[in-house]
Write a protein that holds these residues in place. Structure first.
Motif, short mmCIF file in Angstrom:
data_model
loop_
_atom_site.label_atom_id
_atom_site.label_comp_id
_atom_site.label_asym_id
_atom_site.label_seq_id
_atom_site.Cartn_x
_atom_site.Cartn_y
_atom_site.Cartn_z
N GLU A 51 31.46 -14.77 -6.15
CA GLU A 51 30.80 -13.48 -6.40
C GLU A 51 31.75 -12.53 -7.13
OE1 GLU A 51 29.84 -11.25 -2.79
OE2 GLU A 51 28.33 -10.09 -3.86
N SER A 94 29.01 -14.34 -9.75
CA SER A 94 28.16 -13.19 -10.09
C SER A 94 28.99 -12.19 -10.85
CB SER A 94 27.51 -12.56 -8.86
OG SER A 94 28.43 -11.73 -8.20
N ASN A 107 23.95 -6.94 -9.10
CA ASN A 107 24.98 -7.96 -8.86
C ASN A 107 24.29 -9.30 -9.14
OD1 ASN A 107 26.85 -9.73 -7.72
ND2 ASN A 107 27.17 -8.53 -5.86
N THR A 108 24.65 -9.93 -10.25
CA THR A 108 23.79 -10.98 -10.81
C THR A 108 24.53 -12.28 -11.07
OG1 THR A 108 22.45 -9.28 -11.87
CG2 THR A 108 22.26 -11.50 -12.78
N SER A 109 23.90 -13.36 -10.68
CA SER A 109 24.43 -14.69 -10.96
C SER A 109 23.66 -15.29 -12.14
CB SER A 109 24.26 -15.60 -9.74
OG SER A 109 24.80 -16.87 -10.01
N LYS A 124 21.19 -10.18 -6.80
CA LYS A 124 21.38 -10.09 -5.35
C LYS A 124 20.27 -9.21 -4.77
CE LYS A 124 25.18 -9.21 -2.09
NZ LYS A 124 26.61 -8.86 -2.04
N ILE A 164 23.11 -14.61 -3.36
CA ILE A 164 24.47 -14.07 -3.49
C ILE A 164 24.89 -13.47 -2.15
CG2 ILE A 164 25.98 -12.43 -4.68
CD1 ILE A 164 24.13 -12.67 -7.12
N CYS A 165 25.91 -14.05 -1.58
CA CYS A 165 26.63 -13.55 -0.40
C CYS A 165 25.73 -13.03 0.71
CB CYS A 165 27.67 -12.52 -0.85
SG CYS A 165 28.98 -12.36 0.39
N TYR A 187 25.39 -20.19 -2.95
CA TYR A 187 25.70 -18.77 -2.79
C TYR A 187 27.10 -18.46 -3.32
CZ TYR A 187 21.98 -18.75 0.84
OH TYR A 187 20.81 -18.89 1.55
N PRO A 188 27.24 -17.92 -4.54
CA PRO A 188 28.50 -17.26 -4.86
C PRO A 188 28.64 -16.11 -3.85
CG PRO A 188 27.10 -17.51 -6.81
CD PRO A 188 26.26 -17.83 -5.62
N ALA A 189 29.81 -15.95 -3.28
CA ALA A 189 29.90 -15.03 -2.13
C ALA A 189 31.28 -14.41 -2.05
CB ALA A 189 29.58 -15.81 -0.85
#
Ligand SMILES: NC(=O)CCC(=O)C(=O)O
Length: 285
Positions: A51, A94, A107-109, A124, A164-165, A187-189
């Motif tokens: 993230e 993200s 907050n974007t992946s 997110k 996300i997270c 999940y990028p976190a």
């Protein structure tokens, strides 16, 4: 029966030392570690970043670092080139995103295919607004807007869900993707040293067990000199709920093989995917 994961694939989790004030230094470091991952494990098909990997994770930094998600924007172009160069599916962690129409920041992946094309993005949805006395206070909503969609994307090997997270605390997103046929929830976190020890592993195992899918969490490396102390411990949990790989706290790349049989066999043994009672789940909201 068609397989929800078409073949065995290797995933690389890039637990990056990121969050430096210099955006291009963060991008370069991500590029260096992705290069290393595919060099060390050439059969890697899927790579995941953490993230907010191109900026400091701080509410006053999201807007100044935000960029429009378009092919020519600096982070998108950088990630797209890496994905196409190495022919990998890249879940690009993200980044702070500026929506030029609304002037809102998300907050974007952004997710790329092997040709470097954007196959989708997740904003997110659940903002990290918490206040634990003597623990941690953080309020993403001071500068971010939450997205309003669950995200399930088609890849070469099957569908993936992306959150996300803090999104991982809300089982509904993973459930939606799993019901749509995803083989993994990614999940990028960036949990922290207060909530990480409490819930990080438990939540990852829960999302896998609920849905009999792989769950993949990727954190930044811990940096005790920054204001936000990321937990680390990037991990992959299999559809049975076992942690099959777990990083430590520093910068590290860890790998796991994702196997169709792991999903199929476990679903046969405990067939909750076919035993659901949607007839009695109607009035949940
Ligand atoms: N960046 C985040 O969303 C952090 C979420 C977190 O730490 C949690 O406990 O939830």
């Amino acid at each position: 029966m068609s397989k929800i994961l078409s073949q065995k694939i290797k995933v690389a989790l890039i637990q990056l030392a990121c969050g430096k004030p210099d955006k291009s230094a963060n991008l370069q470091r991500a590029g260096t570690l992705i290069e290393k991952a595919v060099k060390d494990e050439p059969d890697t098909k899927l790579v995941v970043l953490p993230e907010c990997f191109n900026a400091p994770y701080a509410t006053d930094k999201f807007r100044p670092y935000a960029e429009v998600i378009e092919p020519e924007s600096i982070s998108v172009k950088y990630l797209s080139n890496i994905a196409s160069k190495h022919k990998i599916i890249l879940v690009g962690g993200s980044i702070p995103e500026l929506d030029p129409k609304t002037d809102k920041v998300y907050n974007t992946s952004v997710v790329f295919n092997e040709k470097g094309e954007i196959i989708g993005k997740h904003r997110k949805a659940h903002l990290f607004d918490i206040d634990i006395p003597n623990g941690i206070t953080f309020k993403e909503s001071l500068s971010l807007t939450g997205g309003d969609e669950a995200t399930t994307l088609d890849t070469t090997y099957g569908k993936i869900g992306v959150g996300i997270c803090y999104d991982m605390r809300f089982p509904e997103l993973a459930m939606i993707s799993a019901r749509k046929g995803a083989f993994a929830m990614i999940y990028p976190a960036a949990f922290n040293t207060v909530t990480g020890p409490m819930h990080w592993k438990l939540l990852a195992r829960a999302r896998s067990i609920d849905n009999q899918i792989y769950t993949i969490l990727v954190s930044p490396a811990r940096n005790m000199n920054s204001d936000y102390h990321a937990y680390g411990h990037s991990m992959v949990v299999n559809p049975r709920g076992d942690v099959i790989v777990e990083a430590g706290e520093g910068e590290e790349i860890v790998y796991a093989d994702l196997e169709p049989e792991a999903i199929e066999q476990f679903r046969m043994g405990i067939p909750i995917t076919t035993q659901r009672r949607f007839d009695i789940y109607k009035n949940v909201a």
